[in-house]
Design an enzyme around this catalytic site. Structure first.
Site, PDB file in Angstrom:
ATOM      1  N   ASP A 111      30.283  65.160 -82.983  1.00  0.00           N
ATOM      2  CA  ASP A 111      30.460  66.011 -81.800  1.00  0.00           C
ATOM      3  C   ASP A 111      30.711  65.130 -80.580  1.00  0.00           C
ATOM      4  OD1 ASP A 111      29.974  68.884 -80.570  1.00  0.00           O
ATOM      5  OD2 ASP A 111      28.966  67.426 -79.265  1.00  0.00           O
TER       6      ASP A 111
ATOM      7  N   TYR B  36      31.980  63.293 -71.651  1.00  0.00           N
ATOM      8  CA  TYR B  36      31.032  62.230 -71.998  1.00  0.00           C
ATOM      9  C   TYR B  36      31.593  60.851 -71.702  1.00  0.00           C
ATOM     10  CZ  TYR B  36      28.853  65.966 -74.795  1.00  0.00           C
ATOM     11  OH  TYR B  36      28.277  67.134 -75.224  1.00  0.00           O
TER      12      TYR B  36
ATOM     13  N   LYS C 226      35.489  68.793 -76.427  1.00  0.00           N
ATOM     14  CA  LYS C 226      35.370  69.905 -75.476  1.00  0.00           C
ATOM     15  C   LYS C 226      36.279  69.750 -74.265  1.00  0.00           C
ATOM     16  CE  LYS C 226      30.515  69.895 -76.824  1.00  0.00           C
ATOM     17  NZ  LYS C 226      30.485  68.491 -77.323  1.00  0.00           N
TER      18      LYS C 226
ATOM     19  N   HIS D 154      33.795  73.728 -72.548  1.00  0.00           N
ATOM     20  CA  HIS D 154      32.499  73.078 -72.351  1.00  0.00           C
ATOM     21  C   HIS D 154      31.522  73.940 -71.536  1.00  0.00           C
ATOM     22  CE1 HIS D 154      30.680  68.757 -72.189  1.00  0.00           C
ATOM     23  NE2 HIS D 154      29.738  69.664 -72.326  1.00  0.00           N
TER      24      HIS D 154
END
Length: 292
Positions: free
Chosen positions: A43, A48, A73, A104
């Site tokens: 994931d 990020y 996402k 997201h």
């Protein structure tokens, strides 16, 4: 490894490796180690900031692409640039397609947003329009399934009622653990064929879950760790779980959460009554997402 079948027929592995807040120069090694040791579910997210490292780990593992389920996402500032967002993620990851692509957050922000609570959402765009564009990704072959993350029943109601919605989200990824089981959301999604993926299934950083005596007692009786009991509980609930870690020993430990938690032990975890959302998300969003 146990899998769950999504509404479009594709299978999502029950246990995955989360990569949120994974430090630089550690993610690639963690992903490679996980895949070499039995994981098939990774994931990620553009936000990020480590998709490229995730991609390097996938490549270095040597595991065939068709044996890996990859999720990433769409970030808030890409809601009106969906194709650009997915292509950036694919380039970062070094992949030709995604197994699952999620919105997201249900928050549409301008391209130059500061990603703080001071941002002003787009006045002429919202997540319903974003979803209409997400649906085209499935038809294009860039993604195999689409879904959402951090959506409440109110968000889902509005999305599913929209005339432009022709595909029901395959997944809703949300915070799920015994202190935040989100029972009403679970029932809602279950009736509509929306699979839940649990992020922070161990309770996030410095989790109070590890100190709960009922969990400690169940773990001791089963000769398992508290983390493994928490993951097994989530899997029995019908959720896929994506604990985050870059530590090799914990990567292996979390994979050991894929076991059957029997009735008596499951009931003990179900009786935990402490309730607390451990991931708020409101400090960097300009709108209130969680209405509970």
């Amino acid at each position: 490894m146990k899998t769950f079948t999504l509404s479009n027929g594709h299978k999502i592995p029950a246990v995955g490796l989360g990569t949120w807040r994974s430090g630089p120069n550690k993610v690639a090694e963690a992903v490679e180690f996980a895949l070499r040791n039995g994981y098939h579910h990774i994931d990620a997210a553009l936000r990020y900031g480590n998709e490229a490292e995730v991609g390097r780990g996938i490549k270095a593992s040597g595991v065939p692409r068709d044996q890996i389920f990859v999720t990433t996402k769409l970030w808030n500032t890409y809601h009106n640039r969906v194709v650009q967002g997915v292509r950036e993620s694919l380039e970062n990851l070094g992949l030709e397609y995604l197994d699952l692509y999620l919105i997201h957050w249900p928050v549409s922000l301008p391209e130059d947003a500061s990603n703080t609570a001071a941002d002003i959402p787009l006045a002429d765009w919202d997540y319903v329009q974003t979803w209409a564009d997400m649906q085209q990704l499935v038809h294009s072959g860039l993604v195999r399934a689409i879904g959402v993350s951090n959506f409440t029943t109110a968000h889902l109601d509005r999305l599913l009622d929209a005339p432009s919605t022709t595909i029901v989200p395959a997944v809703n990824q949300v915070e799920l653990h015994p202190m935040n089981p989100q029972s009403s959301l679970f029932e809602y999604c279950d009736k509509r064929g929306i699979h839940l993926t649990a992020y922070s299934p161990l309770g996030s950083v410095d989790s109070p879950l590890y100190s709960l005596h009922p969990l400690q007692e169940v773990a001791a009786g089963l000769q398992k760790t508290v983390a493994q009991v928490l993951l097994a509980w989530g899997i029995r609930k019908g959720w896929s779980v994506i604990p985050k870690t870059v530590t090799s020993s914990r990567i292996l430990e979390n994979l050991g959460g894929d076991f059957e938690l029997l009735d008596n032990d499951f009931a003990v975890v179900e009786r935990i009554t402490d309730r607390k959302r451990l991931i708020d998300g409101q400090d960097f969003l300009p709108v209130c997402v969680f209405d509970d």
